[in-house]
Design a protein around this motif. Structure first.
Motif, PDB file in Angstrom:
ATOM      1  N   SER A  91     -40.479 -79.383  -6.895  1.00 48.02           N
ATOM      2  CA  SER A  91     -39.348 -80.111  -7.342  1.00 48.02           C
ATOM      3  C   SER A  91     -38.918 -81.229  -6.257  1.00 48.02           C
ATOM      4  CB  SER A  91     -38.154 -79.121  -7.462  1.00 48.02           C
ATOM      5  OG  SER A  91     -36.889 -79.742  -7.732  1.00 48.02           O
ATOM      6  N   ILE A  92     -38.829 -82.500  -6.851  1.00 47.21           N
ATOM      7  CA  ILE A  92     -38.559 -83.380  -5.649  1.00 47.21           C
ATOM      8  C   ILE A  92     -37.090 -83.709  -5.589  1.00 47.21           C
ATOM      9  CG2 ILE A  92     -40.376 -85.058  -5.901  1.00 47.21           C
ATOM     10  CD1 ILE A  92     -39.125 -86.659  -7.796  1.00 47.21           C
ATOM     11  N   ARG A  93     -36.522 -82.853  -6.571  1.00 47.70           N
ATOM     12  CA  ARG A  93     -34.886 -83.106  -6.550  1.00 47.70           C
ATOM     13  C   ARG A  93     -34.413 -82.074  -5.521  1.00 47.70           C
ATOM     14  NH1 ARG A  93     -31.312 -79.740 -10.607  1.00 47.70           N
ATOM     15  NH2 ARG A  93     -33.558 -79.142 -10.928  1.00 47.70           N
ATOM     16  N   ASN A  94     -35.023 -80.793  -5.567  1.00 43.31           N
ATOM     17  CA  ASN A  94     -34.537 -79.814  -4.745  1.00 43.31           C
ATOM     18  C   ASN A  94     -35.514 -79.549  -3.169  1.00 43.31           C
ATOM     19  OD1 ASN A  94     -32.518 -78.902  -6.266  1.00 43.31           O
ATOM     20  ND2 ASN A  94     -33.950 -77.467  -7.488  1.00 43.31           N
ATOM     21  N   GLU A  95     -36.535 -80.438  -3.060  1.00 36.89           N
ATOM     22  CA  GLU A  95     -37.534 -80.347  -2.143  1.00 36.89           C
ATOM     23  C   GLU A  95     -38.131 -79.171  -1.968  1.00 36.89           C
ATOM     24  OE1 GLU A  95     -36.136 -82.366   1.605  1.00 36.89           O
ATOM     25  OE2 GLU A  95     -34.785 -83.762   0.324  1.00 36.89           O
ATOM     26  N   LYS A  96     -38.552 -78.591  -3.366  1.00 38.41           N
ATOM     27  CA  LYS A  96     -38.980 -77.265  -3.098  1.00 38.41           C
ATOM     28  C   LYS A  96     -40.549 -77.047  -3.543  1.00 38.41           C
ATOM     29  CE  LYS A  96     -38.091 -72.776  -5.090  1.00 38.41           C
ATOM     30  NZ  LYS A  96     -37.066 -71.767  -5.303  1.00 38.41           N
ATOM     31  N   LEU A  97     -41.048 -76.046  -3.064  1.00 36.83           N
ATOM     32  CA  LEU A  97     -42.593 -75.819  -3.393  1.00 36.83           C
ATOM     33  C   LEU A  97     -42.695 -74.105  -3.437  1.00 36.83           C
ATOM     34  CD1 LEU A  97     -45.423 -76.539  -3.799  1.00 36.83           C
ATOM     35  CD2 LEU A  97     -45.883 -76.340  -1.421  1.00 36.83           C
ATOM     36  N   SER A  98     -43.121 -73.926  -4.735  1.00 35.65           N
ATOM     37  CA  SER A  98     -43.280 -72.263  -4.800  1.00 35.65           C
ATOM     38  C   SER A  98     -44.670 -72.252  -5.264  1.00 35.65           C
ATOM     39  CB  SER A  98     -42.162 -71.771  -5.690  1.00 35.65           C
ATOM     40  OG  SER A  98     -40.716 -71.746  -5.165  1.00 35.65           O
ATOM     41  N   LEU A  99     -45.246 -70.929  -4.833  1.00 34.43           N
ATOM     42  CA  LEU A  99     -46.762 -70.721  -5.112  1.00 34.43           C
ATOM     43  C   LEU A  99     -46.698 -69.318  -5.523  1.00 34.43           C
ATOM     44  CD1 LEU A  99     -48.450 -72.768  -2.149  1.00 34.43           C
ATOM     45  CD2 LEU A  99     -47.909 -73.450  -4.476  1.00 34.43           C
ATOM     46  N   ALA A 100     -47.331 -68.876  -6.449  1.00 26.89           N
ATOM     47  CA  ALA A 100     -47.409 -67.615  -6.806  1.00 26.89           C
ATOM     48  C   ALA A 100     -48.737 -67.009  -7.283  1.00 26.89           C
ATOM     49  CB  ALA A 100     -46.581 -67.155  -7.571  1.00 26.89           C
ATOM     50  N   LEU A 101     -49.224 -66.057  -6.797  1.00 24.92           N
ATOM     51  CA  LEU A 101     -50.670 -65.410  -7.394  1.00 24.92           C
ATOM     52  C   LEU A 101     -49.948 -64.387  -8.374  1.00 24.92           C
ATOM     53  CD1 LEU A 101     -53.596 -64.930  -7.479  1.00 24.92           C
ATOM     54  CD2 LEU A 101     -53.294 -63.515  -5.452  1.00 24.92           C
ATOM     55  N   VAL A 102     -50.473 -64.519  -9.684  1.00 25.41           N
ATOM     56  CA  VAL A 102     -49.975 -63.768 -10.628  1.00 25.41           C
ATOM     57  C   VAL A 102     -51.162 -62.965 -11.192  1.00 25.41           C
ATOM     58  CG1 VAL A 102     -48.693 -63.420 -12.935  1.00 25.41           C
ATOM     59  CG2 VAL A 102     -47.984 -65.250 -11.300  1.00 25.41           C
ATOM     60  N   LEU A 103     -50.850 -61.621 -11.425  1.00 25.98           N
ATOM     61  CA  LEU A 103     -52.004 -60.837 -11.911  1.00 25.98           C
ATOM     62  C   LEU A 103     -51.154 -59.778 -12.961  1.00 25.98           C
ATOM     63  CD1 LEU A 103     -55.171 -59.736 -12.096  1.00 25.98           C
ATOM     64  CD2 LEU A 103     -54.292 -58.186 -10.183  1.00 25.98           C
ATOM     65  N   ASP A 104     -51.750 -59.730 -14.162  1.00 27.76           N
ATOM     66  CA  ASP A 104     -51.051 -58.812 -15.095  1.00 27.76           C
ATOM     67  C   ASP A 104     -49.566 -59.080 -15.295  1.00 27.76           C
ATOM     68  OD1 ASP A 104     -53.477 -57.623 -15.970  1.00 27.76           O
ATOM     69  OD2 ASP A 104     -53.303 -56.129 -14.340  1.00 27.76           O
ATOM     70  N   SER A 105     -49.259 -60.312 -15.412  1.00 30.76           N
ATOM     71  CA  SER A 105     -47.909 -60.656 -15.268  1.00 30.76           C
ATOM     72  C   SER A 105     -47.051 -60.440 -14.161  1.00 30.76           C
ATOM     73  CB  SER A 105     -47.294 -60.281 -16.729  1.00 30.76           C
ATOM     74  OG  SER A 105     -47.981 -60.668 -17.759  1.00 30.76           O
ATOM     75  N   ARG A 162     -46.216 -61.075 -10.153  1.00 32.54           N
ATOM     76  CA  ARG A 162     -46.352 -61.928  -8.622  1.00 32.54           C
ATOM     77  C   ARG A 162     -47.067 -60.670  -7.833  1.00 32.54           C
ATOM     78  NH1 ARG A 162     -41.564 -64.394  -6.118  1.00 32.54           N
ATOM     79  NH2 ARG A 162     -40.885 -62.369  -5.826  1.00 32.54           N
ATOM     80  N   ILE A 163     -48.216 -60.944  -7.185  1.00 30.30           N
ATOM     81  CA  ILE A 163     -48.780 -60.254  -6.216  1.00 30.30           C
ATOM     82  C   ILE A 163     -48.749 -60.702  -4.712  1.00 30.30           C
ATOM     83  CG2 ILE A 163     -50.106 -58.686  -7.839  1.00 30.30           C
ATOM     84  CD1 ILE A 163     -52.297 -60.203  -6.972  1.00 30.30           C
ATOM     85  N   TYR A 164     -48.404 -62.163  -4.755  1.00 30.58           N
ATOM     86  CA  TYR A 164     -48.296 -62.859  -3.556  1.00 30.58           C
ATOM     87  C   TYR A 164     -47.700 -64.322  -3.710  1.00 30.58           C
ATOM     88  CZ  TYR A 164     -50.407 -65.525   0.487  1.00 30.58           C
ATOM     89  OH  TYR A 164     -50.689 -66.372   1.640  1.00 30.58           O
ATOM     90  N   GLY A 165     -47.086 -64.430  -2.649  1.00 26.45           N
ATOM     91  CA  GLY A 165     -46.265 -65.785  -3.110  1.00 26.45           C
ATOM     92  C   GLY A 165     -45.863 -66.738  -1.524  1.00 26.45           C
ATOM     93  N   TYR A 166     -45.497 -67.798  -1.925  1.00 27.61           N
ATOM     94  CA  TYR A 166     -44.993 -68.664  -0.744  1.00 27.61           C
ATOM     95  C   TYR A 166     -44.035 -69.689  -1.273  1.00 27.61           C
ATOM     96  CZ  TYR A 166     -44.987 -72.346   2.690  1.00 27.61           C
ATOM     97  OH  TYR A 166     -44.705 -73.282   3.717  1.00 27.61           O
ATOM     98  N   ASP A 167     -42.983 -69.698  -0.372  1.00 22.51           N
ATOM     99  CA  ASP A 167     -41.769 -70.615  -1.066  1.00 22.51           C
ATOM    100  C   ASP A 167     -41.386 -71.550   0.296  1.00 22.51           C
ATOM    101  OD1 ASP A 167     -41.193 -69.659  -3.926  1.00 22.51           O
ATOM    102  OD2 ASP A 167     -40.548 -67.852  -2.865  1.00 22.51           O
ATOM    103  N   LYS A 168     -41.202 -72.767  -0.176  1.00 23.88           N
ATOM    104  CA  LYS A 168     -40.636 -73.651   0.929  1.00 23.88           C
ATOM    105  C   LYS A 168     -39.574 -74.452   0.328  1.00 23.88           C
ATOM    106  CE  LYS A 168     -42.206 -77.461   3.883  1.00 23.88           C
ATOM    107  NZ  LYS A 168     -43.294 -78.526   4.123  1.00 23.88           N
ATOM    108  N   ASP A 169     -38.355 -74.707   0.908  1.00 23.44           N
ATOM    109  CA  ASP A 169     -37.358 -75.337   0.566  1.00 23.44           C
ATOM    110  C   ASP A 169     -36.566 -76.034   1.572  1.00 23.44           C
ATOM    111  OD1 ASP A 169     -35.633 -73.300   1.101  1.00 23.44           O
ATOM    112  OD2 ASP A 169     -35.425 -72.585  -0.935  1.00 23.44           O
ATOM    113  N   LYS A 170     -35.342 -76.514   1.606  1.00 21.26           N
ATOM    114  CA  LYS A 170     -34.740 -77.077   2.498  1.00 21.26           C
ATOM    115  C   LYS A 170     -34.100 -76.159   3.443  1.00 21.26           C
ATOM    116  CE  LYS A 170     -32.668 -80.639  -0.318  1.00 21.26           C
ATOM    117  NZ  LYS A 170     -31.773 -81.118  -1.250  1.00 21.26           N
ATOM    118  N   SER A 171     -34.023 -74.763   3.035  1.00 21.29           N
ATOM    119  CA  SER A 171     -33.415 -73.739   4.026  1.00 21.29           C
ATOM    120  C   SER A 171     -34.799 -73.146   4.970  1.00 21.29           C
ATOM    121  CB  SER A 171     -32.711 -72.721   2.961  1.00 21.29           C
ATOM    122  OG  SER A 171     -33.807 -72.028   2.299  1.00 21.29           O
ATOM    123  N   GLY A 172     -35.887 -73.531   4.388  1.00 23.58           N
ATOM    124  CA  GLY A 172     -36.917 -72.846   5.217  1.00 23.58           C
ATOM    125  C   GLY A 172     -38.187 -72.387   4.339  1.00 23.58           C
TER     126      GLY A 172
END
Length: 93
Positions: free
Chosen positions: A29-43, A45-55
């Protein structure tokens, strides 16, 4: 296969399908300056990474529903490599 799952004027969600039951989701999201990454298995999330304005935080393999703060800036390619290594070690693909 790569699928554009959703798009607005300021966001995009992509899914990189690894198998019928497994994919990596990328949300930006360029509006929120956010990047979210998720590894999804069988519906789930088994691993993830999030980056936004707060850290930045990760959702570790051992407890993907928790947040662990990090100072590491993870790229999409690094996340993908970590995900593939985990899936390989666990023989999930």
């Amino acid at each position: 296969r790569c699928e554009e799952y959703d798009r607005t004027a300021k966001t995009v969600t992509l899914r990189l399908h690894l198998s019928i039951k497994c994919f990596v989701q990328v949300y930006a999201s360029i509006r929120n300056e956010k990047l979210s990454l998720a590894l999804v298995l069988d519906s789930l999330r088994i691993y993830g990474y999030d980056k936004d304005k707060s850290g930045m935080h990760i959702h570790p393999f051992e407890a993907a529903d928790t947040h662990v703060s990090t100072s590491d800036d993870v790229s999409i390619s690094q996340f993908f490599e970590s995900s593939m290594a985990y899936l390989d070690i666990q023989r999930l693909l």
